[in-house]
Design a protein around this motif. Structure first.
Motif, short mmCIF file in Angstrom:
data_model
loop_
_atom_site.label_atom_id
_atom_site.label_comp_id
_atom_site.label_asym_id
_atom_site.label_seq_id
_atom_site.Cartn_x
_atom_site.Cartn_y
_atom_site.Cartn_z
N ILE A 187 -1.95 -13.75 -12.73
CA ILE A 187 -3.48 -14.07 -12.10
C ILE A 187 -3.99 -15.18 -12.81
CG2 ILE A 187 -5.66 -12.73 -11.78
CD1 ILE A 187 -4.21 -10.00 -11.89
N PHE A 188 -4.47 -16.02 -12.34
CA PHE A 188 -5.18 -17.33 -12.76
C PHE A 188 -6.36 -16.98 -12.73
CE2 PHE A 188 -1.05 -18.44 -10.95
CZ PHE A 188 -0.73 -19.20 -11.88
N ASP A 189 -6.94 -16.50 -14.12
CA ASP A 189 -8.30 -16.09 -14.39
C ASP A 189 -8.61 -16.96 -15.92
OD1 ASP A 189 -10.89 -15.11 -14.15
OD2 ASP A 189 -10.22 -12.98 -14.27
N ARG A 190 -9.21 -17.81 -15.95
CA ARG A 190 -9.31 -18.47 -17.27
C ARG A 190 -10.30 -18.21 -18.31
NH1 ARG A 190 -7.91 -24.04 -18.60
NH2 ARG A 190 -7.16 -24.15 -16.52
N GLY A 191 -10.10 -18.10 -19.39
CA GLY A 191 -11.14 -17.39 -20.39
C GLY A 191 -11.65 -16.03 -20.23
N VAL A 192 -10.43 -15.12 -20.13
CA VAL A 192 -10.80 -13.67 -19.82
C VAL A 192 -11.11 -13.17 -21.15
CG1 VAL A 192 -9.84 -11.51 -19.27
CG2 VAL A 192 -9.18 -13.70 -17.89
N ASP A 193 -12.41 -12.35 -21.05
CA ASP A 193 -12.76 -11.58 -22.36
C ASP A 193 -12.01 -10.13 -22.25
OD1 ASP A 193 -13.84 -9.98 -24.19
OD2 ASP A 193 -15.97 -10.65 -23.66
N LEU A 194 -11.28 -9.69 -22.89
CA LEU A 194 -10.71 -8.38 -22.69
C LEU A 194 -11.69 -7.30 -22.60
CD1 LEU A 194 -7.89 -7.16 -22.62
CD2 LEU A 194 -8.01 -6.91 -25.13
N ALA A 195 -12.90 -7.27 -23.23
CA ALA A 195 -13.81 -6.28 -23.21
C ALA A 195 -14.44 -6.00 -21.57
CB ALA A 195 -15.04 -6.69 -23.97
#
Length: 198
Positions: A20-28
């Motif tokens: 899934i191309f989702d840049r800069g994902v914050d795990l929270a």
């Protein structure tokens, strides 16, 4: 629900891997849920819901990894074989089995690969130059040769200097009786060609 995130997948008989191309994902802020015939990925207003999946997955062993530009999700198939696509109403061979009758929804935690690598590397005892002269790269190797040179007698020092200079740095000999007889030849490493710089 229609997907609004670009994604692609590849599969083996045992797993389906979805990027899934989702840049800069914050795990929270991410919620990923695995159900036997459904995958849900939500990151704020962006989402990807895949249902019904072409086949049944094992929610307990499926996992995901968050990277800088994409999230990789690995779905473990309950029944080996190729799906040919992610969603569809193809017959599920496990639909009437006991596994399918127990609804399971699992949210997985991502593995901290950076922390695992740091822990493994930190647990290894560093070797000293006495144990391994190659430790530390070129500077330590130079220190090793400096130690040999510093502890050597005058003939050994002469042999080292003459062999290193005349061979263009390709040979280092400590045998003065051999080196004093003639000019030391250039011996480049196998597969290399010696060229003189002007």
């Amino acid at each position: 629900m229609a997907a609004n995130l670009r994604h692609e997948f590849y599969e083996t008989d045992e797993k389906v891997t979805i990027s899934i191309f989702d840049r800069g994902v914050d795990l929270a802020n991410v919620s990923i849920k695995f159900d036997p015939r459904r995958l849900s990925y939500v990151n704020g207003e962006r989402s990807l819901i895949l249902e019904p999946l072409k086949g049944q997955i094992d929610p307990n062993t499926s996992e995901f990894i968050v990277g800088k530009v994409k999230v990789e999700i690995r779905l473990v198939k309950m029944s080996p074989g190729r799906w040919g696509g992610l969603i569809g109403d193809s017959p599920d061979p496990l639909a009437n089995s006991a596994v399918a009758s127990s609804p399971t929804s699992t949210t997985k935690r991502v593995k901290n690969w950076e922390g695992i690598t740091t822990e493994i590397l930190g647990s290894e005892k560093e070797k000293s130059t006495d144990e391994d002269p190659n430790v530390g790269g070129d500077s330590t190797l130079n220190g090793f040769f400096q130690k040999i040179f510093g502890d050597a007698d005058d003939d050994t020092k002469r042999a080292m200097m003459k062999s290193y200079q005349e061979s263009g740095g390709t040979t280092l000999s400590t045998n003065w009786d051999e080196v004093k007889k003639a000019k030391v030849e250039v011996k480049p490493p196998a597969g290399s060609e010696w060229k003189k710089w002007n």
